[in-house]
Design an enzyme around this catalytic site. Structure first.
Site, short mmCIF file in Angstrom:
data_model
loop_
_atom_site.label_atom_id
_atom_site.label_comp_id
_atom_site.label_asym_id
_atom_site.label_seq_id
_atom_site.Cartn_x
_atom_site.Cartn_y
_atom_site.Cartn_z
N CYS A 1 36.22 32.59 25.83
CA CYS A 1 36.00 32.04 27.18
C CYS A 1 34.65 31.34 27.33
CB CYS A 1 36.15 33.13 28.22
SG CYS A 1 37.83 33.76 28.29
N HIS B 1 32.74 30.27 34.58
CA HIS B 1 34.04 30.52 33.93
C HIS B 1 34.91 31.29 34.93
CE1 HIS B 1 37.19 31.91 31.46
NE2 HIS B 1 36.74 33.14 31.33
N ASN C 1 42.89 32.46 34.52
CA ASN C 1 41.85 32.36 33.49
C ASN C 1 42.37 31.47 32.37
OD1 ASN C 1 40.07 32.71 31.40
ND2 ASN C 1 39.93 34.94 31.58
N1 ACO Z 1 49.88 45.10 38.20
C1 ACO Z 1 49.84 46.31 38.81
N2 ACO Z 1 49.10 47.34 38.36
C2 ACO Z 1 48.35 47.13 37.26
C3 ACO Z 1 48.35 45.90 36.58
C4 ACO Z 1 49.15 44.86 37.10
N3 ACO Z 1 49.20 43.64 36.53
N4 ACO Z 1 47.50 45.98 35.54
C5 ACO Z 1 46.98 47.23 35.54
N5 ACO Z 1 47.50 47.92 36.58
C6 ACO Z 1 47.21 49.30 36.97
C7 ACO Z 1 46.68 50.12 35.84
O1 ACO Z 1 47.74 50.63 35.06
C8 ACO Z 1 45.93 51.21 36.58
O2 ACO Z 1 46.87 52.15 37.03
P1 ACO Z 1 46.49 53.73 37.00
O3 ACO Z 1 45.33 53.87 37.92
O4 ACO Z 1 47.74 54.36 37.49
O5 ACO Z 1 46.17 54.03 35.57
C9 ACO Z 1 45.38 50.49 37.82
O6 ACO Z 1 46.17 49.29 37.94
C10 ACO Z 1 43.92 50.12 37.71
O7 ACO Z 1 43.68 49.52 36.43
P2 ACO Z 1 42.24 49.03 35.99
O8 ACO Z 1 42.34 48.41 34.65
O9 ACO Z 1 41.25 50.09 36.23
O10 ACO Z 1 42.01 47.89 37.09
P3 ACO Z 1 40.71 47.06 37.37
O11 ACO Z 1 40.33 47.20 38.78
O12 ACO Z 1 39.66 47.30 36.33
O13 ACO Z 1 41.23 45.57 37.21
C11 ACO Z 1 41.18 43.82 35.60
C12 ACO Z 1 41.76 45.16 35.98
C13 ACO Z 1 41.59 42.79 36.65
C14 ACO Z 1 41.70 43.40 34.24
C15 ACO Z 1 39.64 43.93 35.58
O14 ACO Z 1 39.25 45.02 34.82
C16 ACO Z 1 38.99 42.69 35.04
O15 ACO Z 1 39.04 41.65 35.64
N6 ACO Z 1 38.31 42.82 33.88
C17 ACO Z 1 37.63 41.70 33.28
C18 ACO Z 1 38.63 40.93 32.55
C19 ACO Z 1 38.11 39.61 32.17
O16 ACO Z 1 37.33 39.00 32.86
N7 ACO Z 1 38.61 39.16 31.06
C20 ACO Z 1 38.39 37.86 30.63
C21 ACO Z 1 37.14 37.71 29.87
S1 ACO Z 1 37.20 36.16 29.32
C22 ACO Z 1 37.80 35.99 27.70
O17 ACO Z 1 37.03 35.91 26.79
C23 ACO Z 1 39.32 35.89 27.47
#
Ligand code: ACO
Length: 323
Positions: free
Chosen positions: A113, A250, A280
């Site tokens: 990214c 980004h 993204n």
């Molecule tokens: N729909 C519904 N529920 C979901 C989904 C979904 N798509 N995905 C996960 N959940 C659930 C999980 O199973 C979890 O359930 P549980 O509490 O029963 O276990 C709950 O939602 C919370 O999951 P978390 O992973 O803790 O959610 P979080 O608030 O951290 O959000 C996210 C997840 C959006 C991925 C966040 O962590 C994030 O944005 N992280 C950064 C990711 C990022 O920026 N990546 C790109 C970097 S760039 C690159 O180089 C590609």
């Protein structure tokens, strides 16, 4: 001193839009969950005949046209991508061929990214070193092709697209009043390499593999890494957050974007946000956002623009430039 000045910008998106509602029929998710956690409402997905190189070439051509130049004027092409058409040759060479260019040179950079920030920094070094005069810097991706469409924690986050800028060598006074790249800072730390990766590769499995991510771990580090490297840019240039006309981050997650802007003291009206429409798109997200903000008249010549990204590796970086 020689500066790398932006002369043109272009973008390309696949035809197909995939909404959050449609996502609900693919995995166990909801529009509400995706919007609340990420800000994403839809993403574009490449169809048959649409590839990283085809999207990249379309964006590049628009950047050349918006500069009032022709393909013959380009002497270097860098493409930032983690989803190349082939393991080799480089997607940049494929794009070079699509543009009908047979002179100069072309290569890819791979920093996930952060790829576009790495590519702009590389192009600027080549231009200031006298190795190139007019450089196409492209970010192009088809992440839909490396997603595990049964994994709801990742497949809802990413989309496809491409963006490009044309950088040209110009004489500057060496002050921050110059147009062009003013300062650029890159970082990486491979101790985090297993937090966001693709579980395949030419030298390991012999397959392309699928994207894997510990989202919470990435999230935890993102704001701190981004703001640290931006602070370095301010120190090196003598500029401050108050000098920034537009922050073009980004586009990974609305919460990361808002958190970084808040920590830096940059008001949200000055932040270009396209994550709702594009999702993204990895290395493509910054030039796609630039294209939107130039197209709607927000970014104008003379404006101070701050680019930043963080991604797999981890890699991160920032570029401060005057448009
Ligand atoms: N729909 C519904 N529920 C979901 C989904 C979904 N798509 N995905 C996960 N959940 C659930 C999980 O199973 C979890 O359930 P549980 O509490 O029963 O276990 C709950 O939602 C919370 O999951 P978390 O992973 O803790 O959610 P979080 O608030 O951290 O959000 C996210 C997840 C959006 C991925 C966040 O962590 C994030 O944005 N992280 C950064 C990711 C990022 O920026 N990546 C790109 C970097 S760039 C690159 O180089 C590609």
């Amino acid at each position: 001193m020689i500066r790398s000045v932006v002369r043109g910008v272009g973008a390309a998106l696949p035809k197909r839009v995939l909404s959050n509602r449609e996502m609900e029929s693919i995995v166990d998710t909801s529009d509400e969950w995706i919007v609340q956690r990420t800000g994403i409402q839809q993403r574009y997905i490449a169809g048959e005949g649409e590839t990283t190189a085809s999207l990249g070439a379309e964006a590049a051509l628009k950047a050349i046209e918006s500069a009032g130049l022709s393909a013959a004027d380009i002497d270097m092409i860098i493409c930032a991508t983690s989803t190349p058409d082939n393991t080799f040759p480089a997607t940049a060479v494929n794009i070079q061929n699509r543009l009908g260019i047979t002179h100069g040179f072309a290569f890819d950079v791979q920093a996930v990214c952060s790829g576009f920030v790495y590519a702009v920094t590389t192009a600027d070094a080549y231009i200031r070193g006298g190795l190139a005069r007019r450089v196409l810097v492209i970010g192009a991706e088809t992440f839909s092709r490396i997603l595990d469409w049964t994994d709801r924690t990742t497949c809802v986050l990413f989309g496809d697209g491409a963006g490009a800028i044309l950088l040209e060598a110009a004489e500057g006074a060496g002050t921050t009043a110059d147009r062009g790249v003013l300062t650029a800072h890159l970082r990486s730390d491979g101790t985090h390499k297993d937090k966001l990766y693709v579980d395949g590769g030419a030298s390991t499995t012999g397959t392309v593999g699928h994207l894997r991510m510990e989202g919470r771990e990435v999230f935890k580090h993102a704001v701190g890494m981004i703001t640290d490297v931006i602070e370095q840019s301010f120190e090196a240039s003598g500029m401050t957050a108050a000098d920034v006309d537009w922050l073009v981050p980004h586009q990974a997650n609305r919460r990361i974007i808002d958190g970084s802007a808040k920590k830096l003291g940059i008001p949200l009206e000055k932040v270009v946000v396209t994550v709702a429409e594009h999702g993204n798109t990895s290395a493509a997200s910054i030039p796609l956002a630039l294209s939107v903000a130039v197209g709607d008249g927000r970014i104008k010549p003379g404006d101070v623009v701050l680019l930043e990204a963080m991604g797999g590796g981890f890699t991160w970086g920032a570029v401060l430039l005057r448009w």
